[in-house]
Scaffold this motif. Sequence first.
Motif, mmCIF file in Angstrom:
data_model
loop_
_atom_site.group_PDB
_atom_site.id
_atom_site.type_symbol
_atom_site.label_atom_id
_atom_site.label_comp_id
_atom_site.label_asym_id
_atom_site.label_seq_id
_atom_site.Cartn_x
_atom_site.Cartn_y
_atom_site.Cartn_z
ATOM 1 N N ASN A 190 0.867 -1.178 0.000
ATOM 2 C CA ASN A 190 0.000 0.000 0.000
ATOM 3 C C ASN A 190 0.899 1.221 0.000
ATOM 4 O O ASN A 190 1.712 1.392 0.916
ATOM 5 N N LEU A 191 0.762 2.035 -1.029
ATOM 6 C CA LEU A 191 1.612 3.217 -1.205
ATOM 7 C C LEU A 191 0.738 4.462 -1.215
ATOM 8 O O LEU A 191 -0.263 4.502 -1.927
ATOM 9 N N THR A 192 1.119 5.468 -0.446
ATOM 10 C CA THR A 192 0.298 6.663 -0.301
ATOM 11 C C THR A 192 0.840 7.823 -1.125
ATOM 12 O O THR A 192 2.046 8.091 -1.132
ATOM 13 N N TYR A 193 -0.073 8.506 -1.806
ATOM 14 C CA TYR A 193 0.197 9.750 -2.521
ATOM 15 C C TYR A 193 -0.590 10.836 -1.795
ATOM 16 O O TYR A 193 -1.812 10.916 -1.949
ATOM 17 N N PRO A 194 0.080 11.661 -0.985
ATOM 18 C CA PRO A 194 -0.648 12.640 -0.175
ATOM 19 C C PRO A 194 -1.167 13.832 -0.972
ATOM 20 O O PRO A 194 -0.529 14.273 -1.934
ATOM 21 N N GLY A 195 -2.330 14.321 -0.557
ATOM 22 C CA GLY A 195 -2.881 15.552 -1.095
ATOM 23 C C GLY A 195 -3.111 15.573 -2.585
ATOM 24 O O GLY A 195 -2.802 16.563 -3.251
ATOM 25 N N THR A 196 -3.669 14.498 -3.125
ATOM 26 C CA THR A 196 -3.904 14.439 -4.566
ATOM 27 C C THR A 196 -5.198 13.667 -4.847
ATOM 28 O O THR A 196 -5.941 13.337 -3.935
ATOM 29 N N THR A 197 -5.439 13.391 -6.117
ATOM 30 C CA THR A 197 -6.659 12.693 -6.525
ATOM 31 C C THR A 197 -6.304 11.411 -7.275
ATOM 32 O O THR A 197 -5.189 11.259 -7.796
ATOM 33 N N VAL A 198 -7.277 10.523 -7.365
ATOM 34 C CA VAL A 198 -7.102 9.288 -8.119
ATOM 35 C C VAL A 198 -6.768 9.608 -9.576
ATOM 36 O O VAL A 198 -5.879 8.994 -10.172
ATOM 37 N N ASP A 199 -7.446 10.586 -10.156
ATOM 38 C CA ASP A 199 -7.176 10.950 -11.558
ATOM 39 C C ASP A 199 -5.735 11.399 -11.765
ATOM 40 O O ASP A 199 -5.103 11.050 -12.765
ATOM 41 N N ALA A 200 -5.196 12.171 -10.817
ATOM 42 C CA ALA A 200 -3.820 12.657 -10.934
ATOM 43 C C ALA A 200 -2.824 11.503 -10.860
ATOM 44 O O ALA A 200 -1.852 11.449 -11.635
ATOM 45 N N VAL A 201 -3.055 10.562 -9.956
ATOM 46 C CA VAL A 201 -2.155 9.414 -9.832
ATOM 47 C C VAL A 201 -2.299 8.500 -11.052
ATOM 48 O O VAL A 201 -1.300 8.020 -11.594
ATOM 49 N N ALA A 202 -3.526 8.282 -11.515
ATOM 50 C CA ALA A 202 -3.743 7.445 -12.694
ATOM 51 C C ALA A 202 -3.052 8.039 -13.925
ATOM 52 O O ALA A 202 -2.543 7.295 -14.769
ATOM 53 N N ALA A 203 -3.006 9.358 -14.016
ATOM 54 C CA ALA A 203 -2.372 10.013 -15.167
ATOM 55 C C ALA A 203 -0.872 9.737 -15.226
ATOM 56 O O ALA A 203 -0.276 9.780 -16.308
ATOM 57 N N LEU A 204 -0.256 9.436 -14.092
ATOM 58 C CA LEU A 204 1.179 9.126 -14.090
ATOM 59 C C LEU A 204 1.486 7.895 -14.937
ATOM 60 O O LEU A 204 2.544 7.819 -15.570
ATOM 61 N N ALA A 205 0.584 6.928 -14.955
ATOM 62 C CA ALA A 205 0.816 5.671 -15.680
ATOM 63 C C ALA A 205 1.018 5.882 -17.168
ATOM 64 O O ALA A 205 1.697 5.093 -17.824
ATOM 65 N N VAL A 206 0.433 6.946 -17.716
ATOM 66 C CA VAL A 206 0.505 7.179 -19.164
ATOM 67 C C VAL A 206 1.398 8.363 -19.517
ATOM 68 O O VAL A 206 1.423 8.800 -20.665
ATOM 69 N N ASP A 207 2.158 8.850 -18.552
ATOM 70 C CA ASP A 207 3.025 10.011 -18.766
ATOM 71 C C ASP A 207 4.451 9.536 -19.079
ATOM 72 O O ASP A 207 5.156 9.057 -18.189
ATOM 73 N N PRO A 208 4.894 9.686 -20.337
ATOM 74 C CA PRO A 208 6.229 9.206 -20.705
ATOM 75 C C PRO A 208 7.351 9.864 -19.897
ATOM 76 O O PRO A 208 8.326 9.203 -19.539
ATOM 77 N N ALA A 209 7.223 11.143 -19.596
ATOM 78 C CA ALA A 209 8.268 11.825 -18.830
ATOM 79 C C ALA A 209 8.353 11.272 -17.412
ATOM 80 O O ALA A 209 9.455 11.074 -16.881
ATOM 81 N N PHE A 210 7.210 11.004 -16.800
ATOM 82 C CA PHE A 210 7.210 10.422 -15.453
ATOM 83 C C PHE A 210 7.841 9.039 -15.472
ATOM 84 O O PHE A 210 8.699 8.716 -14.651
ATOM 85 N N ARG A 211 7.422 8.204 -16.406
ATOM 86 C CA ARG A 211 7.965 6.840 -16.455
ATOM 87 C C ARG A 211 9.474 6.866 -16.732
ATOM 88 O O ARG A 211 10.225 6.063 -16.193
ATOM 89 N N ALA A 212 9.930 7.798 -17.553
ATOM 90 C CA ALA A 212 11.373 7.929 -17.798
ATOM 91 C C ALA A 212 12.091 8.343 -16.513
ATOM 92 O O ALA A 212 13.194 7.866 -16.226
ATOM 93 N N ALA A 213 11.478 9.236 -15.733
ATOM 94 C CA ALA A 213 12.069 9.662 -14.461
ATOM 95 C C ALA A 213 12.168 8.486 -13.487
ATOM 96 O O ALA A 213 13.172 8.335 -12.782
ATOM 97 N N VAL A 214 11.140 7.652 -13.451
ATOM 98 C CA VAL A 214 11.153 6.474 -12.575
ATOM 99 C C VAL A 214 12.276 5.527 -13.010
ATOM 100 O O VAL A 214 13.035 5.022 -12.175
ATOM 101 N N ALA A 215 12.395 5.282 -14.297
ATOM 102 C CA ALA A 215 13.448 4.394 -14.808
ATOM 103 C C ALA A 215 14.829 4.952 -14.478
ATOM 104 O O ALA A 215 15.720 4.219 -14.045
#
Length: 164
Positions: free
Chosen positions: A8-33
């Motif tokens: 269980n991982l917490t994302y504070p002060g945000t919304t489900v839509d904002a977290v879900a959008a990370l999955a399809v964000d190429p820049a975010f996924r590149a940052a994670v890699a």
Amino acid sequence: MAKSIHENLTYPGTTVDAVAALAVDPAFRAAVASYQHALRSSLAVTPTANGNSVTFEYVHGTDRVPSFAKKLVGDEIPIVQQETWRGDRADVLITIAGKPGDMKGTITLAQQGDDVVQTVDLTVKVGIPLIGGKIEDLIAGLLTKAARAENKVGVKWLAGEWQD
């Protein structure tokens, strides 16, 4: 045998839509890699009738892999993570190209007050006699660290604090 992962991982002060959008964000996924020291990565997103099909491919070196496992994987570990998102839930299949076994499960997002809790449930199965259990433990540990790393980057990313 199989090994289960539940995080269980917490994302504070945000919304489900904002977290879900990370999955399809190429820049975010590149940052994670990059944060996980992947040698290279790519992201392909295909819209579906109910959401998105996401294929995140990344390659890790084996400098942190025990010697018994290096013999099986070689110099690089090419990982293919396929996610089928429908709203706040994804079915996940993770494979290591050309190697026996897979990791299957789900990712779910839930609003809890001002925070979003991401629940990762995966089962790791490696079909190699005698050492399959050891490899399952190793992979489960690596996937747990990867989920926590993605959360760490995601929290900073959503807060506008991420610097690579």
